[in-house]
Design an enzyme around this catalytic site. Structure first.
Site: not given
Length: 700
Positions: A9, A82, A84, A86, A298, A300, A345
């Protein structure tokens, strides 16, 4: 020549990963999402199973061209967004625009950006997980349906520019409900009686506990006077001494929610700032000779799980630094914080326990260092032995009354040697020693102090307290807390005063007008249930189209009723006593992001605005003529300055006191804390304690 293209990203992430992978890989950044629903229309075909209409995001054309050109020069493409929902959706969109075969294993994920973790991830690429993609799509479409169907109605009925979001509106209602609790609260009187006692030369305090063998709540002064008369000149003597050992266990390592809460308490960071700095630490920091390294895992996550290898490394550090007593025999395990926790995670932890905060301080910004230190200390403490406290409780007879003194001291610090979790009221567990006492021992009485108190209403929500509440209620998920809080502030639905959320008139009006017509959306239980359904989509146990269809069936009916029955509200500007110095027309009160301000009623012909000045009753210490007034910075932070600015440039972040320093006559300012505070001289070392002050200076 490179034979593989890796797409992430951000440029920072690309830079870090590129160094690990070497010359056989080209690493480029998509700069986040490349496709989304259009802004100009709803972009969802409801009748066609909620089929979304995706378009290239404005400004991303050049990025996509660069990625497409690069993809033609390589044999293999890896999507490393990432780990997740998203990130999975970003990978899926990239696969579409680059015409990738989605049956191939092109998806690479890693929980930490370290050389070993990245190389291991590329050994085991997988297919794009459509359950994760569908969960993200369902959330995005659900929010789009609510926002794009209700918001135009609010523009028509109330005020142009208003918005109605699925999660943000529930958060706003929680804040408003608390405000209603506060306004409806009736204070109740209660009293305490404190005995200031001595054994030998050591002073301590004891609180009234019982009268005639019964516990009493002291509700009135008459009641207190009766007890004081009963005590009279009675001697105070020790009736019973209880001593016991108590263990205090460390807090679990950070989740997204607990990190945001603790960063707010200890660093004065807002949720959005915490996540921004955490992203930087995750993506990588240049550590000089060591190269660029991701410092934390990570950020989130709702899991408190820790990898066995990380626990072993932490134990190695603890044994070397503190000794065997500080390392538990078996590694600590922490259970899920909530039934809704996905545990996808690990918890947020340093990528290496051996990399202590001081070793990276020279390579990080102030904010990066402070947040990394918080993460490192919390993780290390979570792997250490429990603290051992000696507690002591002493009951003291005084005629027919019993007083009780309670104290504790730390016998073994354990994890507290490194870190102690904060709390919302700012209190700390300090040692409160009691001197040794024996049963039957006579005590000297210095003073018996009765004191009147009144019960307090529930506190307004701070960011930390609101995030905790949203998590406990199952509203939103780790990635949604920060943007939710940012949105309700930017829209002017809440203002922050003394670090606490207060609903604005606009926010109250929004909830008042929508609660009647969309009760499900504003219902906490309904919203939490919807979050669970989205989690089930992610797990593959629920169909995303069915979830949306079930919601939309009742939503559409309520929307039709609202369009017919919602009354139009005319918001009239409140006219002030001031005249515009530019055109002479009356100034009116307007509501902005940081509260009310004055604007010319001649808008748009005259665009003059100015802040509402709040005089704090202090003569300017610099020019001796002007008055010190309260102002707000561009970021909404309160500061104090002379009302004769720019002729006088006096300014202070700390609130000036109207009384001068008794030592030198200079300016005193308030140094504010959650619990109490002090007046401090700006010229000498004089200080004086004050109480019940709040710090409203949360950093942006």
């Amino acid at each position: 020549m490179a034979d593989s293209l890796v797409i992430v990203e951000s440029p920072a992430k690309a830079k870090t990963i590129g160094k690990y992978l070497g010359s056989k890989y080209i690493v480029k950044a998509s700069m986040g999402h490349v496709r989304d629903l259009p802004k100009s229309q709803i972009g969802v075909e409801v009748e066609n199973d909620f089929s979304p209409k995706y378009i290239t995001i404005r400004g991303k054309g050049s990025v996509l061209k660069e990625l497409k050109d690069a993809s033609k020069k390589v044999k293999k493409i890896y999507l490393a967004a990432d780990p997740d929902r998203e990130g999975e959706a970003i990978a899926w969109h990239l696969a579409h625009v680059l015409d990738l075969d989605q049956t191939e294993s092109c998806r690479v994920v890693f929980n930490e950006i370290t050389k070993q973790a990245v190389k291991d991830a590329f050994k085991t690429p997988r297919k794009i997980n459509m359950d994760l993609v569908n969960a993200q799509q369902a959330r995005r479409i659900l929010d789009r349906l609510v926002g794009y169907k209700v918001s135009p109605l609010l523009w028509k009925k109330i005020k142009k520019g208003m918005s109605f979001g699925r999660v943000q509106s529930v958060a706003l209602k929680i804040i408003l409900d608390r405000e209603n609790e506060i306004s409806e609260f009736t204070p109740e009187e209660y009293w305490t009686i404190t005995a200031k006692l001595k054994t030998g030369d050591t002073a301590f305090e004891a609180k009234f506990h019982q009268f005639k063998g019964q516990k009493l709540e002291l509700k009135s002064e008459d009641q207190v006077q009766d007890i004081l008369k009963s005590i009279g000149d009675a001697s105070f003597s020790v009736a019973e001494v209880k001593e016991k050992e108590r263990l205090r266990h460390p807090a679990a390592p950070f989740t997204t929610s607990s990190l945001q809460q603790e960063a707010a308490r200890k660093l004065n960071f807002r949720a959005a700032k915490t996540m921004s700095v955490a992203q930087q630490l995750y993506e990588g920091v240049d550590l000089g000779k060591e190269g660029t390294v991701g410092l934390i895992t990570y950020m989130r996550t709702d899991s408190t799980r820790i990898a066995a290898s990380a626990q072993e490394e932490a134990k190695e550090y603890i044994l070397g630094k503190f000794g065997e007593a500080f390392a538990p025999e078996t590694p600590r395990q922490y259970s899920k914080k909530a039934a809704s926790a996905q545990d996808a995670h690990e918890a947020i932890r340093p990528t290496s326990a051996l990399r202590d905060p001081e070793s990276v301080k020279a390579f990080t910004s102030r904010d990066q260092y402070r947040l990394y230190k918080l993460v490192w200390e919390r993780f290390m403490a979570s792997q250490m032995s429990s603290a051992v406290l000696d507690t002591m409780s002493v009951d003291i007879n005084a005629g027919e009354a019993v007083f009780r003194a309670v104290g504790s001291k730390i016998r073994f610090h354990g994890f507290m040697k490194v870190y102690v979790e904060g709390n919302d009221d700012g209190t700390t567990e300090d040692d409160k020693f009691l001197p040794p006492m024996q049963e039957g021992e006579a005590l000297k009485v210095d003073e018996i102090e009765p004191k009147q108190h009144f019960t307090q209403p529930p506190p307004r929500y701070t960011e930390a307290r609101l995030v905790k509440t949203l998590e406990e209620l199952g509203i939103g998920r780790p990635s949604t807390y920060a943007p939710t809080l940012e949105t309700i502030q930017k829209r002017g639905y809440v203002a922050i005063e003394e670090k606490k959320f207060m609903p604005t008139e606009l926010g109250e009006l929004l909830i008042e007008q929508t609660e009647q017509f969309f009760p499900e959306i504003l219902n906490v239980e309904f919203t939490a249930h919807m979050e669970e359904d989205l989690d089930h989509v992610e797990e593959g146990s629920e169909d995303w189209v069915r979830v949306l269809g079930e919601f939309y069936e009742s939503f559409e009916k309520r929307l039709r009723v609202a369009e017919e029955e919602m009354k139009e509200v005319e918001i009239e500007d409140e006219v002030s006593d001031e005249l515009c110095e530019k055109c002479g027309k009356p100034m009116v009160y307007k509501l902005g992001r940081f509260g009310k301000f004055l604007a010319c009623s001649g808008f748009p012909d005259c665009r003059n605005t100015k802040p509402i000045i709040k005089d704090i009753g202090v003569i300017c210490p610099k020019c001796k003529e002007g008055h010190v007034v309260e102002r707000r910075s561009k970021k909404g932070r309160i500061f104090y300055g002379c009302d004769k600015y720019p002729e006088c440039d006096f300014v202070s972040w700390d609130k000036p006191s109207p009384k001068p320093c008794p030592n030198c006559g200079s300016l005193l300012v308030e140094k504010r804390k959650k619990q109490g505070g002090k007046l401090q001289c700006t010229a000498c070392d004089f200080t004086e304690q004050i109480e019940d002050q709040d710090d409203d200076s949360i950093e942006d």
